[in-house]
Scaffold this motif. Structure first.
Motif, PDB file in Angstrom:
ATOM      1  N   THR A 188       0.838  -1.209   0.000  1.00 54.65           N
ATOM      2  CA  THR A 188       0.000   0.000   0.000  1.00 54.65           C
ATOM      3  C   THR A 188       0.872   1.257   0.000  1.00 54.65           C
ATOM      4  O   THR A 188       0.938   1.968   1.004  1.00 54.65           O
ATOM      5  N   GLU A 194      -2.166   3.272   7.040  1.00 54.66           N
ATOM      6  CA  GLU A 194      -3.075   2.136   7.173  1.00 54.66           C
ATOM      7  C   GLU A 194      -2.901   1.507   8.552  1.00 54.66           C
ATOM      8  O   GLU A 194      -1.821   1.572   9.136  1.00 54.66           O
ATOM      9  N   TRP A 225     -10.949  -0.425   3.564  1.00 54.80           N
ATOM     10  CA  TRP A 225     -10.377  -0.592   2.239  1.00 54.80           C
ATOM     11  C   TRP A 225      -9.870  -2.028   2.105  1.00 54.80           C
ATOM     12  O   TRP A 225      -9.674  -2.714   3.114  1.00 54.80           O
ATOM     13  N   ILE A 234      -6.076  -1.456  -4.871  1.00 54.94           N
ATOM     14  CA  ILE A 234      -6.659  -1.000  -3.608  1.00 54.94           C
ATOM     15  C   ILE A 234      -8.082  -0.509  -3.878  1.00 54.94           C
ATOM     16  O   ILE A 234      -8.316   0.273  -4.813  1.00 54.94           O
ATOM     17  N   THR A 235      -9.027  -0.988  -3.077  1.00 52.44           N
ATOM     18  CA  THR A 235     -10.443  -0.680  -3.280  1.00 52.44           C
ATOM     19  C   THR A 235     -11.058  -0.140  -2.002  1.00 52.44           C
ATOM     20  O   THR A 235     -10.847  -0.700  -0.916  1.00 52.44           O
ATOM     21  N   ARG A 236     -11.819   0.923  -2.127  1.00 51.80           N
ATOM     22  CA  ARG A 236     -12.563   1.470  -0.992  1.00 51.80           C
ATOM     23  C   ARG A 236     -13.898   0.749  -0.881  1.00 51.80           C
ATOM     24  O   ARG A 236     -14.665   0.698  -1.844  1.00 51.80           O
TER      25      ARG A 236
END
Length: 656
Positions: A188, A194, A225, A234-236
């Motif tokens: 990330t 994070e 996420w 990376i996905t919200r």
């Protein structure tokens, strides 16, 4: 309830006993098999520090081994190995069969503070092949140590001995390393932080929490996420207006549970809004809350292996218990509870056994094991049993009273050691912090130290405390020192009326953090107390809003930016009414306290000193905020001894 009289010469808790208390925590039951590890923090008065031990208990409970120093993180899926971290951030894997450890990776910790519920955890993939962990990405660039350039809001850290006073500029990111060893891979990258990570059952996707708003140092909002460990996509998942914490992926990978609050003004400190369990599908759809009907503050969520239930901890009327919620029906039942406070728990792979950490009024925390849905319970550790058997500790009795507006409030009264009904005893009111903390049936050293010193001890959960529902917890919003002050005074009046052995002329008051704020507030509102001890307390909400690590707390509690609420903040500031104070007051404060800066004690001390009030200010060099474990053994003993001497001087000397 009349306390028990004792004819012998009892001996309660003394300040020299503080270094004997072995603080137990973080028990991890092996997924397969019955091996158990737990953490013990042991004071070393000579070195003036704490030693963190990782202790392995064999499956038959006959052998204990100190396998390392630091913190245990997670078992391997088959229970044959344990991943732990040393004090300097080295990750090691311990193999049970060979009793040998191997180095895995070096983890770096940023001093940037996210919030109280953020986890910097390390997790093992379900297939056993990989380990994910969080580490800071320190820059190789060097800064001028004589000049500090500040261009963000959260520039302070939770200062304390051995910890930075100011936050660094490193971001904490998610890394992946093979469990067999190898080079870590950054998952990330970017200018974000994070925390709080959890694996999906496919051993490919990891969920985490991140604040990726336009101004993350100012806007306290966060979301769930995910990252695909193969594609690095990376996905919200959530579009949440509020704070999210501690996600937990369901066993089948179809859902993610997490803790959440929905307040518009978030805070990195104690929020009035109770946390509840949110649930979403793995693609981020179908968001719903599972525990709103429970109306209690939720912590420490864990899935049952079947995926049909979630376990969690919640406080209720001074007790903290383990509950479960049915995912489909949202029905909530208690699994393990009763009198006492449970701090955390861990399930085995079948979900039929769990270990948990529990304390009660007269016993420090120990590890317990329960099975068959809580019907069988066994105490696993006896870390404090032997020396505690030499002590005579009084039991606190709980009671309820009606406050000024007929609100029901709960309190506890602990009599002094050696109580005799024919004598009169001085009374000390102890106030908790938060303001949304909760007193209860847990082991609190202060109460027993004061009891041994000859004082009855009164502690109360005024409005604002959690454990009584959201409306009760909201009791301090826009109103610090209002209704909660009246609750505390009503509680004092109640016990003085109910217990004839209490001396109304010999009263003292003390509290830490928000309890210190309330102590400062009380001495500006009444002269009924003969002495006060303020520990890490707030005196000026206006200056606190601009200097504290928790400046967002003022926005959360008072509904907007501090600059828009100065009149209200000043209205509820003890310093505003300092000219009314006459109570002899001792101020105890850490030099590097960024949560409640040392200047808060200075402002109140100076105001009292100038008007001739008996007062002393004690600064603990290099110490941070309050009674937390980072307060070194010698400082902690000194703090308690000074508190007792101050009360002895001014409370016991008060004319009956």
């Amino acid at each position: 309830m009349i306390p028990t009289e004792r004819n012998a010469s009892p001996r309660g808790l003394l300040t020299e006993d503080l270094c004997k208390i072995r603080k137990v925590g973080t028990a991890l039951l092996a997924p397969a098999g019955d091996d158990l590890v737990y953490h013990v923090s042991v004071a070393d008065i000579v070195q003036n520090e704490y030693d963190d031990l990782i202790i392995l208990v064999s499956a038959n409970r006959t052998a204990k081994t100190v396998l390392g120093h630091g913190a245990a993180h997670t078992w391997s899926p088959d229970g044959s190995e344990l991943l732990y971290e040393t004090g300097n951030g080295e990750l090691h894997i311990y193999t049970v069969k060979t009793a040998a450890s191997r180095f895995l990776a070096q983890r770096h910790d940023s001093s940037f503070f996210f919030n109280h519920l953020a986890l910097k955890n390390v997790i093992w993939s379900p297939d056993g092949q990989y380990i994910a962990y969080l580490s800071a990405d320190f820059s190789s660039e060097t800064e001028n140590s004589e000049i500090r350039v500040i261009d963000d809001l959260l520039y302070k850290s939770k200062g304390g001995r051995g910890r930075p006073v100011y936050a660094d500029h490193a971001c904490t990111h998610l890394y992946l390393v093979p469990a067999a060893g190898g080079s870590p891979v950054l998952l990330t990258p970017g200018p974000y932080n994070e925390h709080s990570i959890t694996w999906a059952s496919d051993s490919r996707h990891i969920a985490f929490i991140s604040n990726r708003t336009s101004r993350p140092d100012d806007i306290q909002q966060s979301d769930v996420w995910t990252v695909d460990t193969q594609t690095l996509k990376i996905t919200r998942l959530t579009q949440h207006k509020g704070m999210t914490y501690q996600p937990a992926w369901s066993p089948d990978g179809s859902q993610i549970a997490f803790l959440a609050v929905s307040g518009h003004f978030g805070t990195n400190d104690s929020t009035a809004e109770d946390t509840h369990i949110g649930l979403i599908s793995a693609d981020g759809s179908n968001f719903r809350y599972l525990t709103k009907s429970f109306d209690r503050r939720i912590e420490h969520i864990r899935w049952h292996p079947s995926g049909k239930h979630l376990f969690f901890i919640a406080g209720d009327h001074g007790d903290t218990s383990i509950y479960q919620v049915n995912i489909d029906k949202e029905e909530i039942t208690m699994v393990q509870g009763g009198t006492g406070c449970i701090y955390e728990f861990c399930l085995n792979s079948s979900g039929e056994e769990m270990v948990f950490i529990k304390s009660d009024t007269n016993r420090p925390a120990e590890v317990f094991l329960t099975s068959n849905h809580g019907t069988v319970m066994e105490q696993i550790t006896q870390e404090n049993t032997a020396w505690m058997e030499t002590k005579t500790l009084q039991q606190a009795s709980t009671f309820r009273f009606r406050s000024f507006d007929n609100l029901s409030v709960q309190g506890w009264l602990m009599p002094p050691v050696g109580f005799t009904a024919t004598q009169k005893y001085p009374l000390i009111l102890v106030i908790h912090g938060g303001p949304h903390n909760m007193f209860g049936h847990n082991f609190d050293e202060r109460m027993h130290l004061l009891s041994q010193a000859g004082y009855a001890v009164l502690y109360i959960n005024p409005r604002g405390s959690h454990g009584y529902g959201q409306t009760f917890s909201n009791g301090t919003i826009l109103n610090w020192g209002g209704g909660d002050y009246q609750d505390l005074m009503a509680g004092v009046d109640f016990v003085l009326k109910e217990y004839s052995w209490l001396d109304a002329k010999q009263l003292g008051v003390t509290g830490q953090s928000y309890g210190g704020y309330m102590t400062n507030w009380i001495i500006t509102q009444t002269s009924r107390f003969s002495a006060a001890v303020t520990d890490g307390g707030i005196s000026n909400l206006v200056s606190f809003a601009g200097t504290s690590l928790y400046h967002s707390l003022m926005e959360s509690e008072f509904g907007g930016r501090a600059c828009e609420r100065f009149d209200l903040l000043w209205q509820w500031s003890p310093l505003r009414n300092a000219n009314r104070a006459s109570t002899p007051t001792l101020f105890l404060h850490g030099e590097t306290d960024n949560e409640v800066p040392f200047s808060q004690a200075e402002e109140m001390y100076t105001a009292l000193k100038k008007q001739g009030v008996h007062t002393t200010l004690i600064q603990y060099t290099g110490e941070g905020h309050g009674w937390r474990p980072d307060l070194n053994p010698r400082s902690k003993a000194d703090l308690n001894e000074r508190m007792i001497r101050w009360f002895d001087t001014y409370v016991k000397a008060a004319t009956p």
